[in-house]
Design an enzyme around this catalytic site. Structure first.
Site, PDB file in Angstrom:
ATOM      1  N   LYS A   1       0.834  -1.213   0.000  1.00 14.29           N
ATOM      2  CA  LYS A   1       0.000   0.000   0.000  1.00 14.29           C
ATOM      3  C   LYS A   1       0.869   1.264   0.000  1.00 14.29           C
ATOM      4  O   LYS A   1       2.083   1.176   0.134  1.00 14.29           O
ATOM      5  CB  LYS A   1      -0.962  -0.029   1.186  1.00 14.29           C
ATOM      6  CG  LYS A   1      -1.785  -1.321   1.270  1.00 14.29           C
ATOM      7  CD  LYS A   1      -2.867  -1.453   0.200  1.00 14.29           C
ATOM      8  CE  LYS A   1      -3.271  -2.887  -0.037  1.00 14.29           C
ATOM      9  NZ  LYS A   1      -4.560  -3.306   0.437  1.00 14.29           N
TER      10      LYS A   1
HETATM   11  C1  LIG Z   1      -5.509  -4.382   0.942  1.00 11.96           C
HETATM   12  C2  LIG Z   1      -6.975  -4.253   1.044  1.00 11.96           C
HETATM   13  C3  LIG Z   1      -7.691  -4.650   2.195  1.00 11.96           C
HETATM   14  C4  LIG Z   1      -7.064  -5.421   3.308  1.00 11.96           C
HETATM   15  O1  LIG Z   1      -6.019  -4.800   3.928  1.00 11.96           O
HETATM   16  P1  LIG Z   1      -5.167  -5.592   5.032  1.00 11.96           P
HETATM   17  O2  LIG Z   1      -4.428  -4.513   5.737  1.00 11.96           O
HETATM   18  O3  LIG Z   1      -4.274  -6.524   4.285  1.00 11.96           O
HETATM   19  O4  LIG Z   1      -6.134  -6.304   5.912  1.00 11.96           O
HETATM   20  C5  LIG Z   1      -9.035  -4.382   2.260  1.00 11.96           C
HETATM   21  N1  LIG Z   1      -9.684  -3.776   1.242  1.00 11.96           N
HETATM   22  C6  LIG Z   1      -9.041  -3.417   0.122  1.00 11.96           C
HETATM   23  C7  LIG Z   1      -9.808  -2.727  -0.960  1.00 11.96           C
HETATM   24  C8  LIG Z   1      -7.679  -3.662  -0.030  1.00 11.96           C
HETATM   25  O5  LIG Z   1      -7.046  -3.319  -1.154  1.00 11.96           O
END
Ligand SMILES: *Cc1c(COP(=O)(O)O)cnc(C)c1O
Length: 388
Positions: A187
């Protein structure tokens, strides 16, 4: 599944950027003698509040936990409208909270929830809308907030992919009752694993703080500071906390975010320009209200109306050492959701069509000029063969 050797890409899909500042920050925490949830958590939450201009920030161990904390602490157990075109984590949080996900089809141009279809899905049981800002592209929050207001619904934003994206100058994830973000490895900023909820509702924030801390009303450090052992547990909670080691990473990452967003924009603009004239390639359509956070750079690839060649593009890019990927398999196509809720293929045609055509190309701040050119040239060459 057999263990496969991880494929090495010359240009991966994404790559976290760390330097000496992260190392120094983490070493400081290790030297401090306190590595669990503690003072760095407070410091990171405070910097995040200032950055996002919100009243409350609650850090958690993932965005999945953040979504669950927001839903459970809001007392939502009825129906929640979410886009089908998202990562399964969005829907899973609804199920874990004991509520029912009701999928909504998406806008073909952006991959985001189609606000014009939301009202048609509202029933007596509907309690919330959960828009997902796909790839870093903020949803039409004016439309969603006005529907929510009209029908008395909560809005919980899944802004996992949209750290720094804006709708009409306001940060995605700060429009609704709560906004959930991810600091997972790929991210826009990362703490390895991690996430947060933003809100302006103090009561909701307190509930979420207990939820992440075994349901307990004070944490270990607070009791140490007050010289007491006593605490109370009023609601069921989990251990969804984040460590101070991760918060040190996050603090350092957040300070670099503005520059890195600019770099992501620059790379995306290069791609947009290069791909705009290539037959079969369509970048996501931008609208003037949007400042795109470009967690992902997504194109739709469909030469001469054929859906089959996107898979070939994926394979060919991988052969050339370029880490493309597909985001996302619509959630209603997963066996769990078909078995549990009776969803079927064909239920959300635009999400399915998007899934058949989209492909994410490498984007990360440290891509250099050569990397960008190589992605553009490779994609263009493959597309030209198909268009011929
Ligand atoms: C990455 C992601 C998540 C989950 O995030 P985590 O921190 O890995 O639990 C949830 N929703 C979307 C749209 C994502 O891209």
């Amino acid at each position: 599944m057999t263990q496969q050797k991880q494929k090495k890409f010359n240009i991966p899909l994404c790559k976290p950027s760390f330097n000496a500042s992260e190392l120094t920050a983490v070493r400081e925490v290790l030297d401090s003698g306190w590595v669990a949830h503690g003072p760095k958590n407070k410091e990171f939450e405070s910097l995040l509040r200032d950055f996002f201009h919100v009243g409350e920030v609650i850090l958690l161990n993932s965005c999945a936990s953040a979504l669950e904390a927001a839903l459970v602490s809001s007392g939502i157990t009825g129906e929640v409208i979410i886009p089908s075109f998202t990562m399964s984590a969005t829907a899973n949080a609804v199920v874990r909270a004991g509520a029912t996900p009701v999928f909504c089809d998406v806008e073909w141009k952006t991959g985001n929830i189609d606000a014009s279809l939301v009202e048609g899905l509202i029933t007596k049981k509907t309690e919330a809308i959960m828009p997902v800002h796909f790839a870093g592209f903020p949803c039409d929050m004016d439309a969603i907030m006005s529907i929510a207001k009209k029908h008395g619904l909560r809005v919980i934003e899944d802004s996992a992919e949209c750290i720094g994206g804006k709708w009409n100058g306001k940060f995605a994830g700060t429009f609704g009752d709560a906004g959930c973000f991810s600091f997972w490895a790929t991210k826009n900023i990362t703490t390895g694993e991690g996430g947060m909820v933003t809100t302006n509702d103090t009561k909701l924030a307190d509930k979420m703080r207990r939820f992440r801390n075994h349901g307990i009303d004070s944490d270990h450090r607070q009791r140490a500071e007050l010289g007491t052992w006593y605490y109370e547990m009023a609601d069921l909670g989990y251990n969804y906390r984040i460590t101070d080691i991760q918060c040190a990473l996050g603090l350092s990452q957040l300070r670099k975010l503005p520059d890195r967003l600019i770099r992501r924009q620059e790379i995306a603009q290069r791609y947009n320009k290069a791909f705009s004239g290539i037959p079969g390639i369509r970048p996501l359509t931008l609208v003037p209200e949007v400042y795109h956070a470009y967690h992902l750079y997504v194109i739709s690839y469909c030469p001469r109306g054929s859906n089959t060649s996107r898979g070939d593009l994926f394979v060919k890019l991988h052969e050339k050492g370029i880490g493309a990927n597909i985001h996302y398999i619509p959630v209603h196509l997963h066996p769990f959701y078909q078995k549990r809720f009776g969803y079927q293929k064909g239920d959300y045609p635009k999400a399915e069509k998007a899934y058949e055509q989209i492909i994410s190309l490498p984007i990360y701040p440290r891509m250099d000029e050569r990397d960008i050119r190589r992605v553009i040239e490779t994609v263009t060459r493959i597309a030209e063969v198909y268009a011929a």
